[in-house]
Scaffold this active site. Sequence first.
Site, PDB file in Angstrom:
ATOM      1  N   GLU A  47       0.873  -1.448   0.232  1.00 13.39           N
ATOM      2  CA  GLU A  47       0.079   0.488   0.237  1.00 13.39           C
ATOM      3  C   GLU A  47       0.817   1.124  -0.070  1.00 13.39           C
ATOM      4  O   GLU A  47       0.483   2.197  -0.959  1.00 13.39           O
ATOM      5  CB  GLU A  47      -0.897  -0.129   0.791  1.00 13.39           C
ATOM      6  CG  GLU A  47      -2.261  -0.757   1.113  1.00 13.39           C
ATOM      7  CD  GLU A  47      -2.392  -0.645   0.470  1.00 13.39           C
ATOM      8  OE1 GLU A  47      -2.768   0.711  -0.576  1.00 13.39           O
ATOM      9  OE2 GLU A  47      -3.388  -1.784  -0.646  1.00 13.39           O
ATOM     10  N   CYS A 206     -11.967   2.963 -15.087  1.00 12.47           N
ATOM     11  CA  CYS A 206     -12.365   4.159 -14.811  1.00 12.47           C
ATOM     12  C   CYS A 206     -12.059   5.091 -14.426  1.00 12.47           C
ATOM     13  O   CYS A 206     -10.679   5.705 -14.192  1.00 12.47           O
ATOM     14  CB  CYS A 206     -13.459   4.276 -13.534  1.00 12.47           C
ATOM     15  SG  CYS A 206     -14.313   5.625 -13.187  1.00 12.47           S
ATOM     16  N   CYS A 213     -15.566   3.509 -20.527  1.00 14.35           N
ATOM     17  CA  CYS A 213     -16.821   3.211 -19.566  1.00 14.35           C
ATOM     18  C   CYS A 213     -17.991   1.754 -20.506  1.00 14.35           C
ATOM     19  O   CYS A 213     -18.372   1.137 -19.579  1.00 14.35           O
ATOM     20  CB  CYS A 213     -17.811   4.544 -20.068  1.00 14.35           C
ATOM     21  SG  CYS A 213     -17.725   5.693 -19.743  1.00 14.35           S
ATOM     22  N   CYS A 216     -17.277  -1.615 -17.243  1.00 12.48           N
ATOM     23  CA  CYS A 216     -17.705  -0.841 -16.571  1.00 12.48           C
ATOM     24  C   CYS A 216     -18.495  -1.344 -15.681  1.00 12.48           C
ATOM     25  O   CYS A 216     -19.898  -1.180 -17.054  1.00 12.48           O
ATOM     26  CB  CYS A 216     -17.500   0.445 -16.250  1.00 12.48           C
ATOM     27  SG  CYS A 216     -17.728   1.236 -15.026  1.00 12.48           S
ATOM     28  N   CYS A 222     -23.552   4.981 -14.416  1.00 10.09           N
ATOM     29  CA  CYS A 222     -23.237   6.063 -13.816  1.00 10.09           C
ATOM     30  C   CYS A 222     -23.483   7.532 -14.324  1.00 10.09           C
ATOM     31  O   CYS A 222     -23.830   7.986 -15.312  1.00 10.09           O
ATOM     32  CB  CYS A 222     -21.510   5.642 -13.771  1.00 10.09           C
ATOM     33  SG  CYS A 222     -20.295   6.745 -14.625  1.00 10.09           S
TER      34      CYS A 222
END
Length: 372
Positions: A47, A206, A213, A216, A222
């Site tokens: 991370e 995204c 799109c 997605c 959206c």
Amino acid sequence: MSSCTQPYPAQNLSAFVTTIIQWQKQHGRHHLPWQQTRDAYRIWLSEIMLQQTQVSTVIDYYQRFLERFPTLQDLAQADQAQVMPYWAGLGYYARARNLHKCAQALQADHGGSFPEDPEVIATLPGIGRSTAGAIAAFAYGVRTPIMDGNVKRVFTRYFGIAGYPGNAKIEKTLWALAHNALDAAPATLDIAAYTQGLMDLGSGPCARRNPSCEQCPLTQSCHARVHGLQNQLPTPKPRAEVPVRSCHMLILLSNDTVLLEQRPDSGIWGGLWSLPEFDSPTALASYCVQRGVAAAPQRMGGLQHVFTHFKLDITPWQVNTTSTTANEPEPQRQWFDLQHWPALALPAPVKKILAGLAQPSLISAPVAPDVG
């Protein structure tokens, strides 16, 4: 579209979460090295490395770092000088310093392991609220949200939230919506899949530029896709003029060795080795005279290094000396064999300058952006 989102029906938020989980399990990433473990140390390391850094760049660094520091205890017991070479080139060097401090804090105050509570994790050096949530979710299955750059992009586009996401008011809205989504999600929620799915959506379909799109799973509902706002959301950060600073670096050579100085722990390139730096050619020349260097420094081709908040114009000056005075040790400055400098933790532009000793044309072009 407004700068303050309205409450969404619980069933819509529940469907939002469920759709992301289903998509992640079928189309998301599953084979990254840090996905094969529940070890909080390894998850934390990934991370931190992934902050402002692409996955493709991180993988090799991640594996090399773990070969040298396989456990949190190994990292805590090491000196910072031993840690920095394994971070050199990743940029944002405060991450490495905080990584080391955090390992020592965990060893001293938490029995050598990460606590499960994300609020406690967030109090540790170098760990923010979102990173703490990711560690708790992936390592311990804690039902807690995250809100990194990828997730902000998904939320602002899907829910139609205008305003720069770094603004305190907008960020508060995003966090509230993230908590509401988890509250509305089913009790059997797979928090790891949901968290990873948000990250995968934000870095994949995204993406910041040219979002796909059609790939997605949220495309039908959206807000940004329906209203053609994919390129307007999230709202960009207001632009400020990037200042340009300058410095002069000394390449002092003697008998196949080069003089390097260790930077202070704080500030840019903290803890790394670098060439001695001066504000002006006059200050650089005066230093050479004080060290008994008879030859005049020769100016070499300059380069520009791009940081997050400013640009640095660097002018290197080369001089050779046989003076015994020049070779005397100094605090924070040491002589290194020219064949050994590649193994040191050096900033990217200093590596380019030293490489240019063999190929002078290398230091005539700007250095690629790096946020060291």
